[in-house]
Design an enzyme around this catalytic site. Sequence first.
Site, mmCIF file in Angstrom:
data_model
loop_
_atom_site.group_PDB
_atom_site.id
_atom_site.type_symbol
_atom_site.label_atom_id
_atom_site.label_comp_id
_atom_site.label_asym_id
_atom_site.label_seq_id
_atom_site.Cartn_x
_atom_site.Cartn_y
_atom_site.Cartn_z
ATOM 1 C CB SER A 89 -0.879 0.014 1.250
ATOM 2 O OG SER A 89 -1.362 1.324 1.462
ATOM 3 C CG HIS A 102 -9.364 0.391 -0.089
ATOM 4 N ND1 HIS A 102 -8.717 0.207 1.122
ATOM 5 C CD2 HIS A 102 -10.692 0.367 0.194
ATOM 6 C CE1 HIS A 102 -9.606 0.079 2.081
ATOM 7 N NE2 HIS A 102 -10.815 0.185 1.553
ATOM 8 C CG HIS A 155 -4.082 -1.539 -1.374
ATOM 9 N ND1 HIS A 155 -5.233 -2.278 -1.573
ATOM 10 C CD2 HIS A 155 -4.385 -0.659 -0.390
ATOM 11 C CE1 HIS A 155 -6.174 -1.871 -0.740
ATOM 12 N NE2 HIS A 155 -5.697 -0.877 -0.012
ATOM 13 C CG MET A 196 -11.275 3.503 2.478
ATOM 14 S SD MET A 196 -9.691 3.487 3.333
ATOM 15 C CE MET A 196 -8.583 3.521 1.932
ATOM 16 C CG MET A 201 -8.319 7.451 2.566
ATOM 17 S SD MET A 201 -7.493 7.454 4.160
ATOM 18 C CE MET A 201 -6.554 5.918 4.071
ATOM 19 C CG ASP A 215 -6.137 -2.445 3.588
ATOM 20 O OD1 ASP A 215 -5.032 -2.143 4.069
ATOM 21 O OD2 ASP A 215 -6.814 -1.675 2.881
ATOM 22 C CG ASP A 236 -5.110 2.659 1.021
ATOM 23 O OD1 ASP A 236 -6.066 1.867 0.986
ATOM 24 O OD2 ASP A 236 -3.971 2.343 1.404
ATOM 25 C CG MET A 238 -11.503 -2.231 5.920
ATOM 26 S SD MET A 238 -10.070 -1.859 4.905
ATOM 27 C CE MET A 238 -8.976 -1.055 6.071
HETATM 28 C C1 DX5 Z 1 -6.122 2.017 5.799
HETATM 29 C C2 DX5 Z 1 -5.727 1.614 4.413
HETATM 30 C C3 DX5 Z 1 -4.612 0.643 4.330
HETATM 31 C C4 DX5 Z 1 -3.305 1.103 4.915
HETATM 32 C C5 DX5 Z 1 -2.661 -0.100 5.535
HETATM 33 O O1 DX5 Z 1 -7.335 2.667 5.768
HETATM 34 O O2 DX5 Z 1 -6.832 1.038 3.723
HETATM 35 O O3 DX5 Z 1 -4.416 0.182 3.000
HETATM 36 O O4 DX5 Z 1 -2.423 1.651 3.996
HETATM 37 O O5 DX5 Z 1 -1.514 0.319 6.169
HETATM 38 P P1 DX5 Z 1 -0.665 -0.608 7.126
HETATM 39 O O6 DX5 Z 1 -0.236 -1.792 6.289
HETATM 40 O O7 DX5 Z 1 0.450 0.264 7.536
HETATM 41 O O8 DX5 Z 1 -1.568 -1.023 8.239
HETATM 42 ZN ZN ZN Z 2 -6.497 0.020 1.730
#
Ligand code: DX5
Ligand code: ZN
Length: 232
Positions: A18, A76, A43, A78, A47, A185, A45, A147
């Site tokens: 990620s 992903h 991956h 969010m 947000m 994740d 993210d 998650m």
């Molecule tokens: C959190 C994200 C993850 C995050 C995971 O909301 O969806 O993808 O990057 O990070 P680590 O591996 O550091 O927990």
């Molecule tokens: Zn993620």
Amino acid sequence: MKRKISSLPNDRPLIAPSILAANFAKLGDELAAAEDAGADIVHLDVMDGHFVPNITIGPPVVSSLRKCSNLPFDVHLMISNPLKYVRPFADAGADHITFHVEADDDPDQVFEEIALAGCSAGICVKPATPAEEIIHWLRKTDMVLVMTVEPGFGGQKFMGDMLPKIRTIRDYILKYKLRTHVEVDGGIDAGTVKQVSSAGANVMVAGTSVFRSPLGYKGAVAKIRENAGGPA
Ligand code: DX5
Ligand code: ZN
């Protein structure tokens, strides 16, 4: 040509670094380094500061990064209105798009939009959402994302109480003889990956444990893969 997640093998673990934990000042180099280190998937993210209390990247960044990597892009979302943003992220270079079942759009419509955009589709559950909430859509889903932390931030502690949910989802997939991948994740590292792998996960998202590992990216990816039961 899109590289759908459904085209990837599901008989061995896949590692998806990620980029949230990478150095944002040189993301292109970080992506290339993750690919060199043996990552299977990237991956990304997304947000929106509304669905989760943090803001990250949008389609222009994905579009720039697309030129730096040949790996499948697992986006992903969010965000609160995934339907509206499927097409912009697909056009920017997403291969796979995951949305949250808790977001406010009709999942059937979002699945349809993802298919029209030529991507594979994922549905994600937050820690408080039970596995049963997504069973109805399992046949439309190429990858379920469980998650294992509250979405919003990297570097959080893995929630061991998510293991039964992973098992339940894997059991449904086996029962209905589906090829659906199970992705996890949050807080995944060389230790916790053993637990999620035994519970039935096969796609491991790893941010902090790759991009901030003392082993270097290659060593970190190899160790996570090995502990997930994958080939050395
Ligand atoms: C959190 C994200 C993850 C995050 C995971 O909301 O969806 O993808 O990057 O990070 P680590 O591996 O550091 O927990
Ligand atoms: Zn993620």
